[in-house]
Scaffold this motif. Structure first.
Motif, short mmCIF file in Angstrom:
data_model
loop_
_atom_site.label_atom_id
_atom_site.label_comp_id
_atom_site.label_asym_id
_atom_site.label_seq_id
_atom_site.Cartn_x
_atom_site.Cartn_y
_atom_site.Cartn_z
N ILE A 34 0.86 -1.19 0.00
CA ILE A 34 0.00 0.00 0.00
C ILE A 34 0.90 1.24 0.00
O ILE A 34 1.89 1.29 0.73
CB ILE A 34 -0.94 -0.01 1.24
CG1 ILE A 34 -1.97 -1.15 1.13
CG2 ILE A 34 -1.64 1.34 1.44
CD1 ILE A 34 -2.96 -1.02 -0.02
N ASN A 35 0.53 2.21 -0.79
CA ASN A 35 1.28 3.46 -0.91
C ASN A 35 1.13 4.28 0.38
O ASN A 35 0.02 4.68 0.72
CB ASN A 35 0.72 4.25 -2.10
CG ASN A 35 1.45 5.54 -2.34
OD1 ASN A 35 2.20 6.02 -1.48
ND2 ASN A 35 1.22 6.12 -3.50
N ASN B 118 -8.37 5.69 -2.81
CA ASN B 118 -8.48 5.01 -4.11
C ASN B 118 -9.38 5.85 -5.00
O ASN B 118 -9.77 6.96 -4.62
CB ASN B 118 -9.03 3.60 -3.91
CG ASN B 118 -10.39 3.61 -3.25
OD1 ASN B 118 -11.40 3.84 -3.90
ND2 ASN B 118 -10.42 3.42 -1.92
N SER B 119 -9.73 5.35 -6.15
CA SER B 119 -10.46 6.16 -7.13
C SER B 119 -11.85 6.57 -6.65
O SER B 119 -12.46 7.46 -7.24
CB SER B 119 -10.58 5.41 -8.45
OG SER B 119 -11.25 4.19 -8.24
N THR B 120 -12.38 5.96 -5.60
CA THR B 120 -13.69 6.37 -5.09
C THR B 120 -13.55 7.31 -3.90
O THR B 120 -14.56 7.74 -3.34
CB THR B 120 -14.55 5.16 -4.65
OG1 THR B 120 -13.99 4.63 -3.44
CG2 THR B 120 -14.58 4.08 -5.71
N GLY B 121 -12.33 7.61 -3.48
CA GLY B 121 -12.11 8.46 -2.31
C GLY B 121 -11.34 7.70 -1.25
O GLY B 121 -10.59 6.78 -1.55
N TRP B 122 -11.51 8.13 -0.02
CA TRP B 122 -10.83 7.45 1.10
C TRP B 122 -11.76 6.37 1.65
O TRP B 122 -12.89 6.66 2.03
CB TRP B 122 -10.50 8.45 2.22
CG TRP B 122 -9.39 9.38 1.87
CD1 TRP B 122 -9.51 10.60 1.27
CD2 TRP B 122 -7.99 9.18 2.09
NE1 TRP B 122 -8.27 11.18 1.10
CE2 TRP B 122 -7.32 10.32 1.60
CE3 TRP B 122 -7.23 8.14 2.65
CZ2 TRP B 122 -5.93 10.45 1.66
CZ3 TRP B 122 -5.85 8.27 2.72
CH2 TRP B 122 -5.21 9.42 2.23
N LEU C 146 -7.25 -5.64 -0.67
CA LEU C 146 -6.80 -6.25 -1.93
C LEU C 146 -7.11 -5.33 -3.11
O LEU C 146 -6.26 -5.08 -3.96
CB LEU C 146 -7.48 -7.61 -2.09
CG LEU C 146 -7.11 -8.47 -3.29
CD1 LEU C 146 -7.07 -9.95 -2.88
CD2 LEU C 146 -8.10 -8.32 -4.43
N TYR C 147 -8.32 -4.78 -3.14
CA TYR C 147 -8.68 -3.92 -4.28
C TYR C 147 -7.85 -2.64 -4.29
O TYR C 147 -7.34 -2.24 -5.34
CB TYR C 147 -10.17 -3.60 -4.30
CG TYR C 147 -10.46 -2.63 -5.42
CD1 TYR C 147 -10.48 -3.07 -6.73
CD2 TYR C 147 -10.63 -1.27 -5.17
CE1 TYR C 147 -10.67 -2.20 -7.79
CE2 TYR C 147 -10.81 -0.37 -6.22
CZ TYR C 147 -10.83 -0.84 -7.52
OH TYR C 147 -11.00 0.03 -8.56
N THR C 148 -7.71 -1.99 -3.15
CA THR C 148 -6.93 -0.73 -3.14
C THR C 148 -5.46 -1.03 -3.49
O THR C 148 -4.82 -0.24 -4.18
CB THR C 148 -7.01 0.00 -1.78
OG1 THR C 148 -6.70 -0.92 -0.73
CG2 THR C 148 -8.40 0.55 -1.54
N LEU C 149 -4.95 -2.17 -3.05
CA LEU C 149 -3.58 -2.55 -3.41
C LEU C 149 -3.45 -2.67 -4.93
O LEU C 149 -2.45 -2.23 -5.51
CB LEU C 149 -3.22 -3.87 -2.72
CG LEU C 149 -1.88 -4.50 -3.12
CD1 LEU C 149 -0.72 -3.57 -2.81
CD2 LEU C 149 -1.68 -5.83 -2.40
N LEU C 150 -4.46 -3.25 -5.58
CA LEU C 150 -4.41 -3.38 -7.04
C LEU C 150 -4.39 -2.00 -7.69
O LEU C 150 -3.64 -1.75 -8.63
CB LEU C 150 -5.60 -4.21 -7.54
CG LEU C 150 -5.51 -5.71 -7.23
CD1 LEU C 150 -6.83 -6.42 -7.50
CD2 LEU C 150 -4.38 -6.37 -8.03
N GLU C 151 -5.20 -1.07 -7.16
CA GLU C 151 -5.17 0.29 -7.72
C GLU C 151 -3.80 0.92 -7.54
O GLU C 151 -3.26 1.54 -8.44
CB GLU C 151 -6.26 1.17 -7.07
CG GLU C 151 -7.62 1.05 -7.71
CD GLU C 151 -8.49 2.31 -7.50
OE1 GLU C 151 -7.96 3.33 -6.98
OE2 GLU C 151 -9.68 2.27 -7.86
#
Lengths: 683, 683
Positions: free
Chosen positions: B375-376, B404-408, B537-542
């Motif tokens: 994670i960044n 992520n692309s939807t916000g925090w 997992l999803y935010t890691l992919l982003e």
């Protein structure tokens, strides 16, 4: 693990009370021979007390009174399960580069309508006519008749029934309410006949048996109602409208099949390949009783191996060809025997005992896996399903059965499901679940083809042209040949819906054409090994349990290091602070080596702490005493033989790492490290 | 992950469209600097296409039309999840010797009645008055008002809304049916006020808002019904009688609490300790839409750390004291800001920003874990719950939010739940869920005690004696002192149910006695870190996704080797048989080294195969060509910079093992292995 079959029932029938001493001879150093693991006969009550005391598992919601068939795994059980799963993942998924899946448990109803579960995944139940208590119909008949037969034997002064644990005995006596009552000879025969047929009775027939034999609810002596079907899937509703019924999956398999196209694409379109999934499944059993062997929620591991129906050979079959298995095939069972035949899997496939190489390959791999985690090979067999026992679509099915205190229990099913599942889902959804294979040599075929002269044809028949064309194009080879012949004679007449049309060679010709097919399309067959992890875990615990010769109270679980919940116990002489740095050092060095350890610095003697950890199945112990603080040494203890060795901390850590990784045995340890002759850390 | 709060709603409110370039600077060799990961802006549509194409995950039951909020993980997603879980187990369970649990999902209703879920774990829904479609009331109000405000801005010619992906934009436009319509200034204000308050409205108030602002179903323009409460737990029924309602757990926590006594015993009665569980949970969301961020079935990992309420210090806090976190505390939020403060966790605890050391310790450990898996850190913050947002029993609560692309989005909750859960279950079941601690120094207390002279007392009061005794023994200290005084004066009168009794010192005396308490009994407090693994997992992919500078089509997932689904791709030049022995050798050597690899011998160019594997996030590639067959060499490729090195097979395997284990970086590889200057294996 097949949905439409109910294994334990069957297993009990085969050999309900066969009891073999819980002995598991493992490859060990000669020293090990000095331990007598069968000094005390297997005692289920003691094992269950141990598992409860050491929190391997316990009834879920215990403080709320518990719920039958639901169990929570505690720290020991969870670790044991995690280690078994870890090894399963290595042995199957990684070794064979299988495609792992994690699909949802909640499933919309249409999926299980297609698979057949909504209609057929059910048991027959009866209700107590007064209290409304629910009983599983076949279990009721079985328990009552078996108890009456036992009573008859007792009355006749014959040998008592084979050993069984006291609790079961009491239940059975209660079930019968007919202890030591002698039956007429023909009654005995008809009971025995009924029990042998039990799997074959319909609901109505089970109801008839209850009336014929006056079978009542043993708890109340009340009559029971007519059997009703009860679907074993837990039902729920998805979303807020109440219009989308869903079920909790009773197996993970459907999640594989529905993703077949994606998996095939992931595998670059190639077959054979396998998908694998480890996950929870649910079955709403009518009245679960047999501990972890029959539960309402359980963890499964399933493999679906997709294979060309025309070629079920397996590239790695040669690697397992010589594996010897105990096979109990269909014919032997039909002859009334339960004695398995020892045979290599190569021979079994060659002789057609096992249907094909892929099925055989997985049977051998299952065998290897079970041995690796500690199942006693003498108590493992593969039993072939009888023709009437197998799902109608299956080609062949073998269960890995493991013997335990309740008899032989199906723990792994290994079935050739043919193309059933992919076919029904494909048919229902219209989504092709097929393999398209480029043929090395195209298949060339010839056939007759109608060719219309569009201009003349349209001019002649106008609005009828379309109908005529459709009709002719729908004709078979034979009819086209007939028309061809007639056209060669000058004309042909065809009749559509009572109306006749005359066609000449000017509007229609039939030509023979050559076709080249370079793609073969087929629905793959599925070989399915399906593991009930809870059953494997429980039977493993039974196989691992024994008591010290000198003291029946000192139970030991001889779990192999590979799956033991904790690998090393660190035992400081006391909780004194001066031991802390050494405890920290050893802990962190073991952690770095990837070895899971626990510290026990509780206020009891070292002997008591080791006894507790023998019950937890911890294979090795490291003891720290005042000498350790001075000399930076510690002792290393082996669980089964309680031998202790002494060396520097780093030497001991290196040695225990090798032991856990399985590269050395205790004999080698004895060569490396001197025996410990101190007194403090003795058991 | 707290049950009574609905995080995404809140997160969107805070900063709905904040967009930071998807750049994740990782510790790498200087060579790495040559790769520009931000050459192309983050493109969600491209990422989603990649995840679908490479089967990270896909809608479950897709061929049956799918079900909102249910997703299946394919081979890439499953492995990524398994690797994240594996690291989680190491980082938390093994590192801290936590007690792992595996409890059941199916839960009898009384448990959730006690916990409060049956009454309160619900959302408000409205129905379309004509079609019956169901909408979540707060989401409806939010979407419609936000869209109207956006339309107003457009009409006023103000800057367009911050960048958002096209699909979302379309949805919002549709939701509003009021594009580019200017609103009166006071209407804008009242919309903004309403949106800011959204979490505080009751069902009735939400209904009022719909009428006041004429909010309709955007899909049909129909009016909506009054809001009704919808419980988010999936309901079912346990057993065949239909008399035992059950729910699928919406969190794993209750399974920990119910086993508290067993866990405490397992831990030799000592506190603090923690239990941990990784498992599936279910929430029947009204209309889930945000992909993996809001689903109906998901995998969680939860820790319940039990601690003395009088001492919430943590023995290892010193190890994390200097960890710097981005903290967005309650006061900053109240001031209307969303700018986090950088602070060491030590300072935060010292200043009282974070309530106690144990909570702070876990926040730091969570931070470390998220960074470790990739994670960044620039897109990670800890946000404190507002007073009205927190469950009433909680003492303090911080969410790890990942941008992520939807916000925090809240991905980990970290709450101090105080003694709430253990207290309510204990009260309901009568089973004490407490710690009994031996006091080093006994606590001495004195109190007044009534002493009856049994003989005289019985003789005097006969059948009333029992009632009087019970009454007197139930009196408090103050009343007893009063009676004592009166008795010293000669007599006392007590009145029970209107009847008076006169007592003399001959029947009753009040004595002051000393009590010694050597055991302290208390209900521990619970600190709960709770992880939503799907969200992580999803935010890691982003965070891992970017495209090659020279070609936007060439997507790359720069997953760290630690969690990458496959560590090494083995690429033979072609599927020719002569490469087989080398492929076998490398595969089996990597397997022995514990490195998961896959072979890609499909019929496409090596460049295309590497491009595919860059999409799969495979960090390293080994290529075999004709030179390999001759010289027993192969090349090693790095995913991000596409650098290739050449060496003997064994050297390459040793190097890649070190890389995967994280002991060396690519700079070191460059020192060890010469660059490859061939042409065959270039991308």
């Amino acid at each position: 693990m097949r949905p439409f079959l109910l294994p334990t029932r069957r297993c009990l029938k085969l050999d309900p009370f066969l009891s073999v001493p819980c002995r598991f001879p493992r490859r060990r150093s000669s020293d090990m021979a000095t331990v007598n693991k069968t000094a005390h006969p297997f005692d289920k009550t003691r094992l269950e007390a141990l598992l409860n005391r050491r929190f391997f598992y316990a009834p879920a919601f215990e403080i709320y009174g518990g719920v039958a068939g639901l169990y929570d795994y505690g720290p020991s059980g969870s670790s044991l399960q995690a280690n078994i799963i870890n090894e399963w993942r290595k042995h199957f998924i990684i070794e064979e580069a299988m495609l792992e899946l994690d699909t949802t448990i909640m499933t919309p109803a249409p999926v299980f309508e297609t698979s057949g579960h909504v209609a057929r995944f059910a048991d027959w139940m009866v209700k107590d006519s007064k209290t409304g208590d629910v009983l599983r119909a076949d279990h009721l008949v079985k328990n009552v008749l078996e108890a009456r037969l036992a009573g008859d034997k007792e009355a006749r002064g014959q040998a008592a029934a084979p050993k069984e644990d006291e609790k079961d005995k009491k239940k059975k006596k209660k079930a019968a309410k007919a202890v030591a009552v002698q039956l007429a000879d023909d009654v005995v025969k008809s009971y025995e006949f009924t029990l042998a047929q039990l799997d074959n009775y319909s609901g109505a027939e089970l109801g008839e048996l209850c009336r014929k034999f006056d079978i009542r609810n043993p708890d109340t002596d009340n009559e029971v109602t007519e059997p009703q079907q009860f679907n074993l899937m837990f039902a729920s509703s998805i979303g807020p409208t109440g219009q989308h019924p869903g079920y909790l999956r009773p197996e993970t398999a459907q999640g594989h099949f529905l993703n077949f196209s994606r998996l095939l694409e992931f595998n670059n379109g190639r077959v054979p390949f396998a998908s694998a999934q480890i996950g929870r499944s649910f079955r709403n059993e009518i009245s679960p009783r047999a501990g972890l062997l029959r539960v309402r929620e359980f963890t499964m591991a399933e493999i679906e191996h997709y294979v060309d129906p025309l070629d079920k050979s397996h590239a790695r079959f040669k690697d397992v060809r010589d594996t010897v298995l105990d096979l109990l095939d269909r014919d032997v069972q039909l002859s009334g025997s339960t004695a398995p035949t020892k045979m290599t899997i190569g021979e079994a496939v060659d002789k057609g005992v096992v249907a094909n190489e892929t099925l055989g390959y997985f049977m051998a791999r299952i065998h290897m896996f079970l041995l690796k985690i500690g199942i006693n090979p003498k108590r493992l067999r593969f039993r072939q399903h009888m023709a009437n026992e197998m799902a109608h679509y299956a080609t062949d099915c073998w269960d890995a059965e493991i013997e335990n205190s309740t008899g032989w229990t199906e723990c792994v099913g290994c079935a050739d499901r043919a193309a059933y599942d992919l076919t029904v889902h494909s048919k229902k959804t219209g989504h092709p679940l097929v393999v398209r294979q480029a043929l090395k040599e195209p298949v060339v075929t010839e056939k007759e083809c109608p060719e219309f002269n569009k201009k003349n044809f349209g001019k002649t028949f106008k609005q009828d042209a379309g109908v005529i064309q459709k009709h002719v194009e729908g004709l078979g080879e034979e009819e086209l040949l007939k028309i061809k012949g007639e056209l060669e004679q000058g004309k042909t007449t065809i009749t559509i819906d009572g109306k006749s049309f005359e066609l000449s060679p000017e509007v229609l010709r039939i030509e023979r054409r050559t076709f080249k097919q370079s793609i073969r399309e087929y629905t793959p067959n599925v070989i399915e090994p399906s593991f009930g992890l809870g059953r494997i875990l429980y039977t493993l615990l039974e196989h691992s349990f024994w008591s010290r010769e000198q003291d029946v109270e000192r139970g030991v679980l001889s779990l192999p290091p590979l799956v033991a919940p904790t690998k090393v116990l660190i035992v400081p002489l006391s909780a004194k602070e001066e031991f802390d740095p050494l405890v920290q050092e050893i802990s962190s060095k073991l952690r770095r080596a990837g070895i899971f350890s626990r510290v026990d610095d509780s206020n009891t003697s070292i002997g008591k702490r080791y006894a507790r950890n023998d019950e937890l199945g911890t294979p090795y112990g490291i003891t720290i005493d005042f000498a350790s603080v001075q000399n930076h040494t510690c002792t290393l203890r082996e669980r089964d033989i309680m031998d202790q060795r002494i060396a520097s901390i780093d030497e001991v850590i290196a040695t225990v790492t090798d032991l856990v990784e399985g590269t050395i045995d205790w004999e080698e340890v004895c060569r490396r490290l001197p025996a410990y002759d101190g007194v403090q850390a003795i058991d």
